[in-house]
Write a protein that holds these residues in place. Structure first.
Motif, PDB file in Angstrom:
ATOM      1  N   VAL A 101      -7.102  -7.333   3.757  1.00 38.11           N
ATOM      2  CA  VAL A 101      -7.621  -6.169   3.033  1.00 38.11           C
ATOM      3  C   VAL A 101      -7.662  -4.955   3.949  1.00 38.11           C
ATOM      4  N   GLU A 102      -8.128  -5.154   5.177  1.00 43.59           N
ATOM      5  CA  GLU A 102      -8.192  -4.043   6.123  1.00 43.59           C
ATOM      6  C   GLU A 102      -6.805  -3.504   6.429  1.00 43.59           C
ATOM      7  N   ARG A 103      -5.846  -4.391   6.597  1.00 43.84           N
ATOM      8  CA  ARG A 103      -4.479  -3.978   6.906  1.00 43.84           C
ATOM      9  C   ARG A 103      -3.819  -3.277   5.721  1.00 43.84           C
ATOM     10  N   ASP A 104      -4.032  -3.794   4.533  1.00 38.79           N
ATOM     11  CA  ASP A 104      -3.360  -3.267   3.346  1.00 38.79           C
ATOM     12  C   ASP A 104      -4.040  -2.049   2.743  1.00 38.79           C
ATOM     13  N   SER A 105      -5.235  -1.757   3.184  1.00 42.33           N
ATOM     14  CA  SER A 105      -5.955  -0.626   2.623  1.00 42.33           C
ATOM     15  C   SER A 105      -5.308   0.664   3.094  1.00 42.33           C
ATOM     16  N   GLU A 106      -4.723   1.377   2.156  1.00 46.27           N
ATOM     17  CA  GLU A 106      -4.022   2.612   2.512  1.00 46.27           C
ATOM     18  C   GLU A 106      -4.962   3.796   2.651  1.00 46.27           C
ATOM     19  N   THR A 107      -6.169   3.662   2.120  1.00 44.90           N
ATOM     20  CA  THR A 107      -7.091   4.795   2.133  1.00 44.90           C
ATOM     21  C   THR A 107      -8.236   4.568   3.106  1.00 44.90           C
ATOM     22  N   LEU A 108      -8.039   3.710   4.074  1.00 43.47           N
ATOM     23  CA  LEU A 108      -9.084   3.439   5.044  1.00 43.47           C
ATOM     24  C   LEU A 108      -9.413   4.718   5.805  1.00 43.47           C
ATOM     25  N   GLY A 109     -10.664   5.093   5.812  1.00 42.83           N
ATOM     26  CA  GLY A 109     -11.081   6.284   6.544  1.00 42.83           C
ATOM     27  C   GLY A 109     -11.181   7.531   5.681  1.00 42.83           C
ATOM     28  N   THR A 110     -10.796   7.448   4.427  1.00 37.20           N
ATOM     29  CA  THR A 110     -10.937   8.618   3.553  1.00 37.20           C
ATOM     30  C   THR A 110     -12.080   8.373   2.580  1.00 37.20           C
ATOM     31  N   SER A 111     -12.685   9.434   2.150  1.00 39.31           N
ATOM     32  CA  SER A 111     -13.836   9.287   1.262  1.00 39.31           C
ATOM     33  C   SER A 111     -13.386   9.190  -0.191  1.00 39.31           C
ATOM     34  N   SER A 112     -14.273   8.730  -1.013  1.00 36.18           N
ATOM     35  CA  SER A 112     -13.997   8.618  -2.445  1.00 36.18           C
ATOM     36  C   SER A 112     -13.789   9.988  -3.066  1.00 36.18           C
ATOM     37  N   PHE A 113     -14.514  10.974  -2.565  1.00 36.68           N
ATOM     38  CA  PHE A 113     -14.406  12.319  -3.131  1.00 36.68           C
ATOM     39  C   PHE A 113     -13.026  12.918  -2.863  1.00 36.68           C
ATOM     40  N   VAL A 114     -12.481  12.664  -1.701  1.00 37.69           N
ATOM     41  CA  VAL A 114     -11.144  13.175  -1.381  1.00 37.69           C
ATOM     42  C   VAL A 114     -10.115  12.518  -2.289  1.00 37.69           C
ATOM     43  N   ARG A 115     -10.242  11.201  -2.477  1.00 39.76           N
ATOM     44  CA  ARG A 115      -9.302  10.494  -3.353  1.00 39.76           C
ATOM     45  C   ARG A 115      -9.442  10.972  -4.794  1.00 39.76           C
ATOM     46  N   ALA A 116     -10.672  11.218  -5.247  1.00 34.19           N
ATOM     47  CA  ALA A 116     -10.880  11.716  -6.609  1.00 34.19           C
ATOM     48  C   ALA A 116     -10.294  13.109  -6.772  1.00 34.19           C
ATOM     49  N   ALA A 117     -10.476  13.948  -5.760  1.00 29.37           N
ATOM     50  CA  ALA A 117      -9.915  15.299  -5.822  1.00 29.37           C
ATOM     51  C   ALA A 117      -8.393  15.241  -5.877  1.00 29.37           C
ATOM     52  N   ASP A 118      -7.797  14.360  -5.096  1.00 28.97           N
ATOM     53  CA  ASP A 118      -6.341  14.202  -5.139  1.00 28.97           C
ATOM     54  C   ASP A 118      -5.889  13.709  -6.510  1.00 28.97           C
ATOM     55  N   HIS A 119      -6.678  12.832  -7.111  1.00 25.21           N
ATOM     56  CA  HIS A 119      -6.321  12.302  -8.428  1.00 25.21           C
ATOM     57  C   HIS A 119      -6.372  13.410  -9.481  1.00 25.21           C
ATOM     58  N   THR A 144      -6.239  16.656  -9.103  1.00 22.49           N
ATOM     59  CA  THR A 144      -5.300  17.756  -8.879  1.00 22.49           C
ATOM     60  C   THR A 144      -3.856  17.284  -8.993  1.00 22.49           C
ATOM     61  N   ALA A 145      -3.658  16.033  -9.378  1.00 25.48           N
ATOM     62  CA  ALA A 145      -2.342  15.453  -9.647  1.00 25.48           C
ATOM     63  C   ALA A 145      -1.431  15.481  -8.424  1.00 25.48           C
ATOM     64  N   LYS A 146      -1.956  15.042  -7.298  1.00 27.50           N
ATOM     65  CA  LYS A 146      -1.135  14.966  -6.079  1.00 27.50           C
ATOM     66  C   LYS A 146      -0.022  13.932  -6.224  1.00 27.50           C
ATOM     67  N   ASP A 147      -0.206  12.967  -7.146  1.00 21.20           N
ATOM     68  CA  ASP A 147       0.793  11.925  -7.342  1.00 21.20           C
ATOM     69  C   ASP A 147       1.929  12.361  -8.273  1.00 21.20           C
ATOM     70  N   ALA A 148       1.810  13.513  -8.901  1.00 17.36           N
ATOM     71  CA  ALA A 148       2.844  13.999  -9.827  1.00 17.36           C
ATOM     72  C   ALA A 148       3.972  14.681  -9.052  1.00 17.36           C
ATOM     73  N   ASP A 149       5.095  14.797  -9.719  1.00 18.22           N
ATOM     74  CA  ASP A 149       6.236  15.511  -9.148  1.00 18.22           C
ATOM     75  C   ASP A 149       5.874  16.988  -9.046  1.00 18.22           C
ATOM     76  N   GLN A 150       5.763  17.497  -7.830  1.00 20.48           N
ATOM     77  CA  GLN A 150       5.318  18.875  -7.611  1.00 20.48           C
ATOM     78  C   GLN A 150       6.350  19.906  -8.069  1.00 20.48           C
ATOM     79  N   ASP A 151       7.588  19.485  -8.276  1.00 24.84           N
ATOM     80  CA  ASP A 151       8.633  20.403  -8.725  1.00 24.84           C
ATOM     81  C   ASP A 151       8.698  20.527 -10.242  1.00 24.84           C
TER      82      ASP A 151
END
Length: 80
Positions: free
Chosen positions: A21-39, A41-48
């Motif tokens: 779990v520790e190895r596979d966790s891609e968001t280790l060290g980031t807060s929930s608020f940062v991940r929610a903000a990225d979600h 603001t659609a950081k996962d969408a095609d920016q173009d």
């Protein structure tokens, strides 16, 4: 004696799972608020692609509004 072996095997498996779990966790060290903000603001969408970008933003904002509205309705309903 068998129970000690079983206990040791379970403890070893638990340690391996925690390391995995520790190895596979891609968001280790980031807060929930940062991940929610990225979600939201659609950081996962095609920016173009502005249609996809704004479509995701609007859809996610409407989901939050619907959730808050349903939560308020539920609280009001349960207080009757």
């Amino acid at each position: 004696m068998a129970s000690r072996k079983d206990e040791k095997a379970r403890a070893d498996e638990a340690r391996r799972a925690l390391r995995r779990v520790e190895r596979d966790s891609e968001t280790l060290g980031t807060s929930s608020f940062v991940r929610a903000a990225d979600h939201f603001t659609a950081k996962d969408a095609d920016q173009d692609d502005p249609a996809e970008l704004w479509g995701k933003r609007v859809g996610r904002a409407l989901a939050v509004v619907a959730f808050v509205g349903l939560a308020i309705w539920l609280v009001g309903y349960l207080q009757r």
